[in-house]
Design an enzyme around this catalytic site. Sequence first.
Site, mmCIF file in Angstrom:
data_model
loop_
_atom_site.group_PDB
_atom_site.id
_atom_site.type_symbol
_atom_site.label_atom_id
_atom_site.label_comp_id
_atom_site.label_asym_id
_atom_site.label_seq_id
_atom_site.Cartn_x
_atom_site.Cartn_y
_atom_site.Cartn_z
ATOM 1 N N ASP A 115 23.395 5.558 -1.612
ATOM 2 C CA ASP A 115 22.270 6.070 -2.401
ATOM 3 C C ASP A 115 22.655 7.411 -3.021
ATOM 4 O O ASP A 115 22.933 8.370 -2.309
ATOM 5 C CB ASP A 115 21.057 6.227 -1.471
ATOM 6 C CG ASP A 115 19.884 6.916 -2.160
ATOM 7 O OD1 ASP A 115 19.844 6.903 -3.410
ATOM 8 O OD2 ASP A 115 19.025 7.461 -1.443
ATOM 9 N N ASN A 161 20.732 9.288 -5.194
ATOM 10 C CA ASN A 161 19.667 10.208 -5.606
ATOM 11 C C ASN A 161 18.578 10.444 -4.562
ATOM 12 O O ASN A 161 17.508 10.962 -4.879
ATOM 13 C CB ASN A 161 19.037 9.718 -6.921
ATOM 14 C CG ASN A 161 18.391 8.352 -6.750
ATOM 15 O OD1 ASN A 161 18.511 7.723 -5.696
ATOM 16 N ND2 ASN A 161 17.676 7.902 -7.763
ATOM 17 N N ASP A 198 22.378 2.476 -4.982
ATOM 18 C CA ASP A 198 22.271 2.309 -6.432
ATOM 19 C C ASP A 198 23.654 2.268 -7.081
ATOM 20 O O ASP A 198 24.673 2.452 -6.416
ATOM 21 C CB ASP A 198 21.413 3.436 -7.024
ATOM 22 C CG ASP A 198 21.820 4.800 -6.475
ATOM 23 O OD1 ASP A 198 23.023 5.103 -6.494
ATOM 24 O OD2 ASP A 198 20.922 5.548 -5.998
ATOM 25 N N ASP A 239 26.749 -11.622 -9.424
ATOM 26 C CA ASP A 239 26.031 -12.744 -8.848
ATOM 27 C C ASP A 239 25.263 -13.474 -9.946
ATOM 28 O O ASP A 239 24.548 -12.847 -10.732
ATOM 29 C CB ASP A 239 25.043 -12.209 -7.794
ATOM 30 C CG ASP A 239 25.097 -12.981 -6.495
ATOM 31 O OD1 ASP A 239 24.854 -14.202 -6.537
ATOM 32 O OD2 ASP A 239 25.384 -12.354 -5.458
ATOM 33 N N ASP A 241 25.149 -18.292 -6.856
ATOM 34 C CA ASP A 241 24.202 -18.504 -5.774
ATOM 35 C C ASP A 241 23.779 -19.977 -5.674
ATOM 36 O O ASP A 241 23.409 -20.586 -6.685
ATOM 37 C CB ASP A 241 22.965 -17.631 -6.045
ATOM 38 C CG ASP A 241 22.056 -17.501 -4.849
ATOM 39 O OD1 ASP A 241 22.511 -16.937 -3.843
ATOM 40 O OD2 ASP A 241 20.898 -17.946 -4.925
ATOM 41 N N GLU A 283 28.624 -20.559 -4.207
ATOM 42 C CA GLU A 283 28.171 -20.594 -2.823
ATOM 43 C C GLU A 283 28.017 -22.068 -2.486
ATOM 44 O O GLU A 283 27.067 -22.710 -2.935
ATOM 45 C CB GLU A 283 26.842 -19.839 -2.682
ATOM 46 C CG GLU A 283 26.491 -19.614 -1.230
ATOM 47 C CD GLU A 283 25.056 -19.149 -1.021
ATOM 48 O OE1 GLU A 283 24.775 -18.635 0.068
ATOM 49 O OE2 GLU A 283 24.209 -19.315 -1.917
ATOM 50 N N HIS A 307 25.960 -10.911 3.389
ATOM 51 C CA HIS A 307 24.637 -10.299 3.550
ATOM 52 C C HIS A 307 23.608 -11.236 4.173
ATOM 53 O O HIS A 307 22.469 -10.843 4.358
ATOM 54 C CB HIS A 307 24.152 -9.822 2.177
ATOM 55 C CG HIS A 307 23.984 -10.975 1.223
ATOM 56 N ND1 HIS A 307 25.049 -11.749 0.784
ATOM 57 C CD2 HIS A 307 22.876 -11.518 0.665
ATOM 58 C CE1 HIS A 307 24.593 -12.703 -0.008
ATOM 59 N NE2 HIS A 307 23.282 -12.590 -0.104
ATOM 60 N N ASP A 308 23.999 -12.479 4.434
ATOM 61 C CA ASP A 308 23.055 -13.465 4.975
ATOM 62 C C ASP A 308 23.267 -13.750 6.458
ATOM 63 O O ASP A 308 22.558 -14.588 7.027
ATOM 64 C CB ASP A 308 23.205 -14.804 4.245
ATOM 65 C CG ASP A 308 22.689 -14.750 2.813
ATOM 66 O OD1 ASP A 308 21.824 -13.915 2.516
ATOM 67 O OD2 ASP A 308 23.176 -15.564 2.000
HETATM 68 O O1 TEU Z 1 21.788 -17.906 0.151
HETATM 69 C C1 TEU Z 1 21.512 -19.255 0.333
HETATM 70 C C2 TEU Z 1 21.650 -19.615 1.716
HETATM 71 O O2 TEU Z 1 22.369 -20.519 2.013
HETATM 72 C C3 TEU Z 1 20.930 -18.802 2.722
HETATM 73 O O3 TEU Z 1 19.600 -19.075 2.580
HETATM 74 C C4 TEU Z 1 21.409 -19.078 4.093
HETATM 75 O O4 TEU Z 1 21.242 -20.409 4.424
HETATM 76 C C5 TEU Z 1 20.642 -18.271 5.076
HETATM 77 O O5 TEU Z 1 20.498 -16.981 4.591
HETATM 78 C C6 TEU Z 1 21.367 -18.258 6.397
HETATM 79 O O6 TEU Z 1 20.698 -17.445 7.281
HETATM 80 C C7 TEU Z 1 21.724 -17.351 -1.116
HETATM 81 C C8 TEU Z 1 21.814 -15.856 -1.021
HETATM 82 O O7 TEU Z 1 23.065 -15.489 -0.516
HETATM 83 C C9 TEU Z 1 20.669 -15.348 -0.210
HETATM 84 O O8 TEU Z 1 20.731 -13.961 0.008
HETATM 85 C C10 TEU Z 1 19.414 -15.698 -0.954
HETATM 86 O O9 TEU Z 1 18.296 -15.339 -0.182
HETATM 87 C C11 TEU Z 1 19.339 -17.179 -1.278
HETATM 88 O O10 TEU Z 1 20.548 -17.697 -1.793
HETATM 89 C C12 TEU Z 1 18.297 -17.424 -2.344
HETATM 90 O O11 TEU Z 1 18.731 -16.920 -3.561
HETATM 91 CA CA CA Z 2 18.949 5.551 -5.011
#
Ligand code: TEU
Ligand code: CA
Length: 562
Positions: free
Chosen positions: A25, A27, A33, A102, A203, A257, A330-331
């Site tokens: 971040d 700011n 950001d 993405d 995605d 993905e 991130h998932d």
């Molecule tokens: O993720 C799709 C997906 O496969 C996830 O929903 C996954 O099954 C789950 O998070 C497992 O815990 C993509 C993106 O990476 C995710 O951040 C998005 O929420 C999702 O698509 C919808 O766009």
């Molecule tokens: Ca910020």
Amino acid sequence: MATSINKQWWKESVIYQIYPRSFNDSNGDGVGDLPGIIEKLDYLQHLGIDVIWLCPFYSSPNDDNGYDISNYYGVLDEFGTIEDVEKLLEEAKKRNIKIIIDLVVNHSSDEHQWFVESRKSKDNPYRDYYIWHPPVDGKAPNNWVSFFSGSAWQLDEATGEYYLHLFTKKQPDLNWENDNLRKEIYDMMHFWLQKGVAGFRMDVIPLISKKPNLPSFPAGFDGNFPEFYASGPRVHEFLKEMNREVLSKYDIMTVGEGIGVKPEEVNAYVGQSSNELNMVFHFGHMFLDRQTDDMLEWKQWSLVEFKEVFEKWEKALGNEGWGSLFLGNHDFPRIVSRFGDDETYRVESAKLIGTLLFTLKGTPYIYQGDEIGMTNVAYENMDDYNDVQTLNAFKEFLANGGSAEAFLPKAHLSSRDNARTPVQWDNSSQAGFTTGTPWLKVNPNHKEINVAEAVEDENSIFNYYRKLIQLRKRHEVLVYGETEIIDKPNTKIYAYTRTLEDKQVLVVLNFNVENTEFQLPQNLAAKVEADKVMLSNYPVVPHTGKDKLSLKPYEGRVYLLF
Ligand code: TEU
Ligand code: CA
């Protein structure tokens, strides 16, 4: 005989994934950001990565943190402006770093202008950009479920029809059957490519083509709905069209993905002659510790199954396709908490997992913070969680009579927020991520685990990642060599060779908290000597010349056998 290998820059690259909200971040508003990313480009260059995958930075009401896009040409105010994107591209280029972005086009936000129009009336010109269906017997058209709990259908008052949303109800699915929609998406892709992005991470791309007539799950359905939704009849036609209209006109890379994609069909997506994508992320290993029908319900995973997944995919790809290697994003929970030991052997096991990531065949993807061994977080209160998947599952859990106390352990193990805590830059009060209040609480362990300290410490996970990256760049065998597993049934050790012509590398990884012996096969024992260790996460012990290796807890070694 020299085998002809098809070399590509994206096969040789190391990719680093940035989740902008949690990265840095600039700011003090508590939200990462774009200028914050620019500030850290020198750090990424020092790490040695080649490409950044930037998660969504577009205009969005943030129901799913940017995966619900309301304007594909706009930048989320909190993240910055289009000029910031241009500056980021320019600054990255100066450091020889490419940026892929993405592409989220299975669905948009319900606040996208297309949907605002679409829901107005049945004859609106945008009606057909989404998937609408009248009620069936006064109920939803079929029994499909959303990835994020509940029905995948939402009744819309204005016209009395349902729309499909495989994710949240604020993420209506786009209708790829519509020619105008596809054209608009391709135009938008050209817009970003002309700005200089080096490609796309797509995605949930296998979900864009829906099964005709939207059939309900069959009787006795096994609950694997991602596979059920994936690879509809027109998916390859759409991707070939996208390739022809857009991708083929640039020197770029693409990674889909690959949710729901089966190994036997992967080359339809990524085979050289398919003219669709370059890579897909496969998920076999990511669900070994999950119940098929409940993404948040943990189950014990096994190393043998884990090896089998990677072997199966490498075989399926063969020389025709190319793989991607990722262990977290991130998932999912943090890789060291999930596949290693985030307490006593955090450093050793994070290095071990890193060794796997950089020495298997495929393009490696690092998720931000994994290079310093960031761990899961255990918030004590459900109010501290942000992720819509976690919160929806929690609501459902409560509705079924559960309690917060009973849900918290699930969240600790499986919530996507584990990976979304702010990157730990230093040991100051907000981990150097922000001078304000972070949108998601920092992990208290930033006092010990942080970038400032890792960069200085020559034995850190960070500096080990640097060595791995350099090793991969120096030795082509680590990029293009074939993998052969040794002693596959071994439940503790993951060992394999990589071979390219007369070059061979041996990797031995002890995924076990005990000292463990590994019996080398005869042909390799002869070649293995201490001075052939290229890299190890423990000080190298002189090898006795016997055919057994003694490995310490989570020890990993890479030997050069030529
Ligand atoms: O993720 C799709 C997906 O496969 C996830 O929903 C996954 O099954 C789950 O998070 C497992 O815990 C993509 C993106 O990476 C995710 O951040 C998005 O929420 C999702 O698509 C919808 O766009
Ligand atoms: Ca910020």
